[in-house]
Design an enzyme around this catalytic site. Structure first.
Site, PDB file in Angstrom:
ATOM      1  N   HIS A 153       0.835  -1.296   0.078  1.00 38.04           N
ATOM      2  CA  HIS A 153      -0.137  -0.152   0.144  1.00 38.04           C
ATOM      3  C   HIS A 153       0.746   1.288   0.132  1.00 38.04           C
ATOM      4  O   HIS A 153       0.195   2.221  -0.296  1.00 38.04           O
ATOM      5  CB  HIS A 153      -1.059   0.113   1.295  1.00 38.04           C
ATOM      6  CG  HIS A 153      -0.371   0.452   2.478  1.00 38.04           C
ATOM      7  ND1 HIS A 153      -0.187  -0.580   3.593  1.00 38.04           N
ATOM      8  CD2 HIS A 153      -0.014   1.594   2.983  1.00 38.04           C
ATOM      9  CE1 HIS A 153       0.298  -0.083   4.414  1.00 38.04           C
ATOM     10  NE2 HIS A 153       0.375   1.267   4.444  1.00 38.04           N
ATOM     11  N   ASP A 182      -0.069  -7.781   1.450  1.00 41.63           N
ATOM     12  CA  ASP A 182       0.437  -6.308   1.408  1.00 41.63           C
ATOM     13  C   ASP A 182       1.921  -6.150   1.336  1.00 41.63           C
ATOM     14  O   ASP A 182       2.491  -5.455   2.259  1.00 41.63           O
ATOM     15  CB  ASP A 182      -0.237  -5.633   2.634  1.00 41.63           C
ATOM     16  CG  ASP A 182      -0.164  -4.156   2.523  1.00 41.63           C
ATOM     17  OD1 ASP A 182       0.066  -3.507   1.572  1.00 41.63           O
ATOM     18  OD2 ASP A 182      -0.305  -3.456   3.504  1.00 41.63           O
ATOM     19  N   SER A 260       4.879   1.987   7.683  1.00 45.97           N
ATOM     20  CA  SER A 260       4.366   1.015   7.188  1.00 45.97           C
ATOM     21  C   SER A 260       5.703   0.825   6.064  1.00 45.97           C
ATOM     22  O   SER A 260       6.187   1.244   5.400  1.00 45.97           O
ATOM     23  CB  SER A 260       3.191   1.411   5.955  1.00 45.97           C
ATOM     24  OG  SER A 260       2.201   1.698   7.087  1.00 45.97           O
TER      25      SER A 260
END
Length: 518
Positions: A153, A182, A260
């Site tokens: 993402h 992901d 992230s």
């Protein structure tokens, strides 16, 4: 309890034994913590068995961290791991369908013809037709030849991805994406071996194990937070209605926006997870993809750019204690089939709702995760033997696996044609005539070329060059017109850094902008 503490603090005779006990307890605890650090495996300096997965050179050296072998401080761990942790910047350029409704720029009010219409020479005052989105995240190097892991993402649909390692910046190529887990794989060409992190073992993690999260939360690069593994096997529903592959590590090491894709490392400096998500409604509840998931798909991401998974076609859940009596089994081991989808390999093989899958090939199924991980690791077209309990009778079925449909499609990479000598800059320019100088109230001492538009994809956009800025020099050479500027840029060799001196009309100041010729 309050009375006992109060009594101990007010009594000289009662205080001494408590102090001695406290000292003894503190000493024991201190040894326990030190032991926890000193007995870990010195894996950063050891051989990485799966280094070949990403083509690591046999002679390359992993992040050096002798101190980690007998770590006495989290600072030693951070110092060892930080050189291999990256900030990821992702830029996405989207075409807009219309310019309608865009508010008039402040300067447009001054550029009108005698009849009140906007001066056609200043059509460039309209915002460019494309929309630019800038985002950032984290990542880490997994081999010295420039393979970098991050979250999907972070870079999904990005037009340009840049990897920052220390003070160096590299443009990255997206080589593999897997929306289901992901995860994404990038490649950079650093021209020299890069420091990298070893991939550890997430299966052996236990609740309470120390971990460190490293990344760039809110843009603050090289940030570390420390906590413990809070739980394993969490499913939080962020991948949509089908969360089969959600198997997150929960940690109280603080994870924020920008973390992230960054590594979650153990006290041996090995990556055990990839920071992915956080819970906004609570403090220090973050989630990371287990590194075992990464190790399983890394070869396919590198070689094929995507992951192809075997597909069975059933909905399953773990067995509960009360299921033992209801289904006539003697333990909660196994995966209970709750639904068989039409036209799937499971239906073709004769599996039914109520079947309890206890073995697949030679692998025992204790929880549904065991079945999901094994089947998804197989290739479409493989056959697997499934052993089930059905109505208190053991049944064996052979299933021909098909390919699992991806949760979301990954955009196909298209070949980009080489821009001409000026197109890559994404600028619209205008000579400075007397009328323009008067309108801008520009001092006569300023000579150069007026920037009228900067495309969102322009490298000068990132250097904060804006409309109404005046470029006066390129590499110390004065430019007096758009023709002068184009001649200098077109004559610059590929790979050269160009140093532009820019006068800002808005801020009434000068600054340097530096770009590299592609």
């Amino acid at each position: 309890m309050i009375d006992r503490i109060s009594s101990a603090s007010s009594s000289r005779r009662g205080r001494t034994p408590l102090i001695v006990l406290a000292l003894i307890a503190g000493t024991v605890f201190g040894f326990a913590v030190a032991s926890d650090f000193q007995t870990v495996r010195p894996s950063i300096a050891a051989t990485q068995d799966d280094g070949e997965v990403v083509g690591a050179a046999a002679t390359a050296q992993r992040v050096e961290a002798d101190a980690v072998r007998a770590i006495g401080s989290f600072a030693d761990l951070a110092e060892a791991a930080l050189p291999a942790v990256a900030t990821i910047r992702a830029t996405t350029i989207r075409q807009t369908s219309s310019r309608d409704g865009v508010p008039e720029d402040f300067f447009q009010r001054f550029f009108r013809s005698p009849d009140g219409q906007r001066d056609p020479r200043f059509r460039f005052q309209q915002p460019p037709p494309d929309q630019r989105d800038d985002g950032s995240g984290s990542g880490f190097v997994v081999s010295p030849d420039g393979w970098v892991v991050t979250n999907n993402h972070v870079i999904d649909e990005a037009t340009k991805v840049v990897v920052l390692l220390g003070e160096r910046e590299y443009e990255a190529e997206v080589r593999g994406q897997d929306p289901e887990t992901d995860l994404a794989l990038l490649k950079v060409d650093a021209g020299t071996p890069l420091p990298y992190l070893a991939l550890g073992d997430s299966r052996g993690l236990r609740a309470g194990d120390w971990v460190m999260a490293i990344g760039s939360p809110l843009g603050y690069g090289s940030s570390v937070t420390v906590g413990v593994v809070s739980a394993k096997g969490r499913s939080i529903g962020i991948t949509g209605p089908d969360s089969s592959f959600e198997n997150f590590i929960q940690t109280d090491a603080a994870i924020n926006r920008g973390n992230s894709g960054g590594p979650l490392v153990n006290t041996a400096g090995e990556v055990v997870g990839i920071s992915t998500a956080m819970n906004y409604g609570a403090e220090n509840i973050g989630f990371a993809v287990p590194v075992d998931t990464l190790k399983q798909i890394l070869p396919q991401l590198r070689d094929d750019g995507r992951v192809r998974r075997g597909y069975l076609g059933v909905n399953i859940r773990d067995l509960q204690y009360r299921d033992m009596e209801a289904f006539g089994v003697e333990s909660t081991d196994g995966a209970l089939v709750t639904n068989v989808r039409n036209g799937t390999p499971a239906e073709k093989a004769g599996l039914e709702p109520g079947d309890i899958i206890v073995r697949v090939d030679e692998h025992k199924v204790e929880r549904n995760r065991d079945l999901i991980d094994y089947v998804s690791s197989k290739a479409p077209g493989d056959k697997v033997r499934v052993e089930v309990w059905r109505d208190r009778v053991k049944v064996e079925k052979t299933v021909l696996l098909e390919e699992r449909e991806p949760i979301s499609e990954v955009a196909e990479l298209t070949e980009v044609t080489e821009p001409d000598a000026m197109e890559w800059l994404g600028l619209q320019l205008q000579d400075l005539d007397r009328e323009t100088r008067n309108e801008l109230e520009l001092d006569d001492s300023i000579e150069g070329v007026l920037v009228t538009q900067v495309a969102p994809s322009s490298p000068l956009y990132e250097e904060r060059v804006q409309p109404y800025d005046v470029i006066t020099e390129v590499d110390g050479e004065a430019v007096r017109s758009a023709a002068d500027f184009e001649a200098v840029v077109e004559g610059a060799p590929s790979g050269k850094l160009l140093r532009l001196y820019v006068q800002s009309v808005r801020a009434n100041t000068g600054y340097f902008a530096i770009v590299r010729v592609p």
